[in-house]
Design a protein around this motif. Structure first.
Motif, mmCIF file in Angstrom:
data_model
loop_
_atom_site.group_PDB
_atom_site.id
_atom_site.type_symbol
_atom_site.label_atom_id
_atom_site.label_comp_id
_atom_site.label_asym_id
_atom_site.label_seq_id
_atom_site.Cartn_x
_atom_site.Cartn_y
_atom_site.Cartn_z
ATOM 1 N N ALA A 113 0.832 -1.212 0.000
ATOM 2 C CA ALA A 113 0.000 0.000 0.000
ATOM 3 C C ALA A 113 0.867 1.263 0.000
ATOM 4 N N TYR A 114 1.882 1.276 0.830
ATOM 5 C CA TYR A 114 2.729 2.461 0.935
ATOM 6 C C TYR A 114 3.896 2.447 -0.042
ATOM 7 N N GLY A 115 4.287 1.266 -0.521
ATOM 8 C CA GLY A 115 5.446 1.178 -1.396
ATOM 9 C C GLY A 115 5.132 1.079 -2.867
ATOM 10 N N GLU A 116 4.009 0.435 -3.208
ATOM 11 C CA GLU A 116 3.697 0.201 -4.623
ATOM 12 C C GLU A 116 2.558 1.071 -5.133
ATOM 13 N N ALA A 117 1.581 1.319 -4.321
ATOM 14 C CA ALA A 117 0.428 2.109 -4.761
ATOM 15 C C ALA A 117 0.825 3.588 -4.819
ATOM 16 N N PRO A 118 0.259 4.329 -5.751
ATOM 17 C CA PRO A 118 0.582 5.764 -5.846
ATOM 18 C C PRO A 118 -0.221 6.578 -4.811
ATOM 19 N N LEU A 119 -0.162 6.159 -3.554
ATOM 20 C CA LEU A 119 -0.988 6.774 -2.510
ATOM 21 C C LEU A 119 -0.659 8.246 -2.287
ATOM 22 N N ALA A 120 0.616 8.599 -2.232
ATOM 23 C CA ALA A 120 0.979 10.010 -2.023
ATOM 24 C C ALA A 120 0.449 10.878 -3.159
ATOM 25 N N LYS A 121 0.576 10.391 -4.398
ATOM 26 C CA LYS A 121 0.037 11.136 -5.546
ATOM 27 C C LYS A 121 -1.481 11.239 -5.436
ATOM 28 N N TRP A 122 -2.116 10.156 -4.989
ATOM 29 C CA TRP A 122 -3.569 10.160 -4.840
ATOM 30 C C TRP A 122 -4.002 11.208 -3.818
ATOM 31 N N PHE A 123 -3.315 11.265 -2.679
ATOM 32 C CA PHE A 123 -3.645 12.276 -1.674
ATOM 33 C C PHE A 123 -3.566 13.676 -2.282
ATOM 34 N N LEU A 124 -2.497 13.970 -2.996
ATOM 35 C CA LEU A 124 -2.358 15.297 -3.586
ATOM 36 C C LEU A 124 -3.407 15.555 -4.660
ATOM 37 N N MET A 125 -3.718 14.545 -5.440
ATOM 38 C CA MET A 125 -4.715 14.697 -6.489
ATOM 39 C C MET A 125 -6.104 14.891 -5.913
ATOM 40 N N VAL A 126 -6.450 14.112 -4.904
ATOM 41 C CA VAL A 126 -7.799 14.175 -4.343
ATOM 42 C C VAL A 126 -8.077 15.537 -3.718
ATOM 43 N N ALA A 127 -7.028 16.229 -3.292
ATOM 44 C CA ALA A 127 -7.211 17.554 -2.708
ATOM 45 C C ALA A 127 -7.723 18.552 -3.741
ATOM 46 N N HIS A 128 -7.473 18.285 -5.026
ATOM 47 C CA HIS A 128 -7.853 19.230 -6.069
ATOM 48 C C HIS A 128 -8.862 18.686 -7.070
ATOM 49 N N ASP A 129 -8.897 17.376 -7.224
ATOM 50 C CA ASP A 129 -9.767 16.791 -8.244
ATOM 51 C C ASP A 129 -10.165 15.378 -7.824
ATOM 52 N N ARG A 130 -11.307 15.258 -7.171
ATOM 53 C CA ARG A 130 -11.750 13.954 -6.669
ATOM 54 C C ARG A 130 -12.038 12.973 -7.790
ATOM 55 N N VAL A 131 -12.578 13.469 -8.889
ATOM 56 C CA VAL A 131 -12.895 12.576 -10.002
ATOM 57 C C VAL A 131 -11.602 12.035 -10.615
ATOM 58 N N GLY A 132 -10.655 12.900 -10.893
ATOM 59 C CA GLY A 132 -9.388 12.456 -11.458
ATOM 60 C C GLY A 132 -8.639 11.514 -10.535
ATOM 61 N N ALA A 133 -8.795 11.716 -9.232
ATOM 62 C CA ALA A 133 -8.099 10.872 -8.258
ATOM 63 C C ALA A 133 -8.554 9.421 -8.323
ATOM 64 N N ARG A 134 -9.772 9.190 -8.773
ATOM 65 C CA ARG A 134 -10.247 7.805 -8.895
ATOM 66 C C ARG A 134 -9.394 7.011 -9.873
ATOM 67 N N TYR A 135 -8.842 7.692 -10.891
ATOM 68 C CA TYR A 135 -7.990 7.003 -11.850
ATOM 69 C C TYR A 135 -6.644 6.627 -11.242
#
Length: 190
Positions: A113-135
């Motif tokens: 979860a912390y090493g392979e998934a783009p979680l940090a990018k997702w957190f930053l994306m979700v702050a500005h675009d929830r729809v785009g973050a789903r991708y």
């Protein structure tokens, strides 16, 4: 203790509310679900990892919260049904929770979860675009997705309207890139 740390951080640094995220693993995953629900207005998004909780107590408060949950399918310490039930309850309450399951993985799903998934990018994306973050959470939804952003503005100095259209694409590797950018003034041919 978590809220004391958040309070101290907000006191010492310029913190935007839309960039305060909560994650935790195992017992901390439980904490992410529970604190996420009890203090939903504090967090921009949560990411519980191999957590658990009582769906009927948690889900209604999280129906508007971006959630990305992770769990190992072979977890013997916290059964994967816990995450499945919580995510399903959020969906039933009218929300959305992404769930990433790791086949052949036991309780230590946090490495993936912390090493392979783009979680940090997702957190930053979700702050500005929830729809785009789903991708970011579900790259299999599309080989490639595009989003068009359009800004229009005019100046007090004149009647000209200027617009900018930017088309962004996200590929399976979760990298955003500009595909086209177009600027036009009012009356110009597009």
């Amino acid at each position: 203790m978590v809220m004391a740390m958040v309070g101290k951080t907000k006191q010492d640094y310029a913190v935007e509310r839309k960039q305060v995220f909560l994650t935790g693993l195992s017992q901390g995953g439980y904490g992410a679900w529970v604190l996420g629900a009890r203090l939903a207005d504090t967090w921009a998004a949560i990411a519980p990892v191999c957590g658990y909780g009582e769906p009927r107590d948690i889900a209604p408060a999280l129906k508007d919260m971006p959630i990305w949950c992770f769990h190992g399918e072979d977890d013997k310490a916290v059964p994967v049904a816990q995450s499945k039930n919580l995510c399903a309850a959020v969906e039933k309450a009218g929300g959305h929770a992404e769930l990433t399951l790791y086949p052949g993985t036991g309780h230590n799903s946090w490495d993936k979860a912390y090493g392979e998934a783009p979680l940090a990018k997702w957190f930053l994306m979700v702050a500005h675009d929830r729809v785009g973050a789903r991708y970011f959470a579900r790259p299999e939804l599309a080989t490639r997705a595009t989003i068009e952003l359009r800004n229009e503005w005019s100046s007090d100095a004149g009647p000209a309207l200027v617009s900018t259209t930017v088309r962004l694409a996200i590929d399976r590797d979760t990298t955003w890139r500009v595909v086209t950018e177009h600027r036009a003034a009012a009356g110009s041919a597009e």
